[in-house]
Scaffold this active site. Structure first.
Site, PDB file in Angstrom:
ATOM      1  CB  SER A 174      -0.946   0.010   1.212  1.00 48.03           C
ATOM      2  OG  SER A 174      -0.214   0.016   2.426  1.00 48.03           O
ATOM      3  CG  ASN A 179       7.662  -4.379  -0.156  1.00 44.43           C
ATOM      4  OD1 ASN A 179       8.836  -3.999  -0.214  1.00 44.43           O
ATOM      5  ND2 ASN A 179       6.675  -3.603   0.279  1.00 44.43           N
ATOM      6  CE1 TYR A 200      14.002  -4.121   7.646  1.00 46.45           C
ATOM      7  CE2 TYR A 200      16.258  -3.423   7.193  1.00 46.45           C
ATOM      8  CZ  TYR A 200      14.934  -3.570   6.787  1.00 46.45           C
ATOM      9  OH  TYR A 200      14.551  -3.169   5.529  1.00 46.45           O
ATOM     10  CB  ALA A 224      18.826 -11.359  12.351  1.00 50.49           C
ATOM     11  CE  LYS A 240      13.838  -6.512   5.118  1.00 45.12           C
ATOM     12  NZ  LYS A 240      12.682  -6.785   4.235  1.00 45.12           N
ATOM     13  CB  ILE A 275      14.669   3.202  -0.820  1.00 44.92           C
ATOM     14  CG1 ILE A 275      15.592   2.087  -1.319  1.00 44.92           C
ATOM     15  CG2 ILE A 275      13.652   3.592  -1.889  1.00 44.92           C
ATOM     16  CD1 ILE A 275      16.425   2.420  -2.538  1.00 44.92           C
TER      17      ILE A 275
END
Length: 244
Positions: free
Chosen positions: A13, A90, A155, A157, A159, A188
């Site tokens: 979204s 995602n 995070y 770990a 990823k 990003i």
């Protein structure tokens, strides 16, 4: 082009997810937009895709960390669209903090959404892909999973685990013509990085291209991998050279 294909995009979204949805829709794919809490944003995005690209787009609320809920989600998308051809994992959350002070629930929640959520979606889409003898999975990892990042033990770990999951799934499903790849974005421009602005920011100095990336640039990489039948098990960095 992806005309005739159906893509299921989690965390679809806002931010990178919304850019991925628009990119896939622009190439002719019908899109199931999965969101956790942003119902209005998801429905507005679906309306935009229908108006701009004349594709079917429908929003679905789901906590991807819930195994049973994801099973129901995939069944409903299959019923509504007839098939699932592309899965983009995602959905992700961050609960940053120094390891010495990180609460157990902060570690668990990030792993549950960012890593187990991807497993849940792959697990429940795998049967569809195997019966079709076709399918493309793209997991959104991070350079934090390649390099590690202070204050993001949970995070990083999750990823990094997502990259291992990508390679294992790629090897398992390749004999049936199913691909599984990952993109690893760097910094990003999204809500998660809204404070990283200005050329004097020290983080920018670490990026060889000298700027923060745009969600659309990640979406381009995802769309490429979604339609690349002879690439699997790959991790494509979209990071301006940060993790070279």
């Amino acid at each position: 082009m992806l005309t005739g294909k159906t893509a299921l995009v989690t965390g679809g979204s806002r931010g990178i997810g919304a850019a991925i949805v628009e990119k896939l829709a622009s190439q002719g794919a019908s899109v199931a937009v999965v969101y956790a809490g942003s119902r209005e944003a998801a429905e507005a995005l679906c309306a935009k895709c229908g108006a701009d690209f004349s594709v079917k787009a429908q929003a679905y609320q789901c906590d991807v960390a819930d195994f049973a809920a994801v099973k129901d989600l995939v069944a409903q998308v299959k019923k509504d669209f007839g098939s699932v051809d592309i899965l983009v994992n995602n959905a992700g959350v961050t609960q940053d903090g120094l390891l010495a002070m990180m609460k157990e629930e902060s570690f668990d929640r990030v792993l549950d959404v960012d890593l187990k959520g991807a497993f849940n979606c792959i697990r429940h889409c795998a049967g569809l892909f195997l019966r079709q003898k076709a399918g493309a999975i793209v997991n959104v990892s991070s350079v934090s999973g390649l390099m590690g990042n202070a204050g993001q033990a949970n995070y990083s770990a999750a990823k990094a685990g997502l990259i291992g999951l990508t390679k294992a799934v790629a090897k398992e499903l390749a004999p049936k013509g199913i691909t599984c790849n990952a993109v690893a974005p760097g910094f990003i421009q999204t809500d998660m990085t809204k404070d990283l602005s200005g050329q004097d920011n020290g983080l920018l100095a670490a990026i060889p291209l000298g700027r923060i990336g745009q969600p659309q640039e990640v979406a381009e990489a995802v769309a490429f991998l979604a339609s690349a039948p002879y690439i699997t098990g790959e991790v494509l960095r979209v990071d301006g050279g940060l993790a070279m």
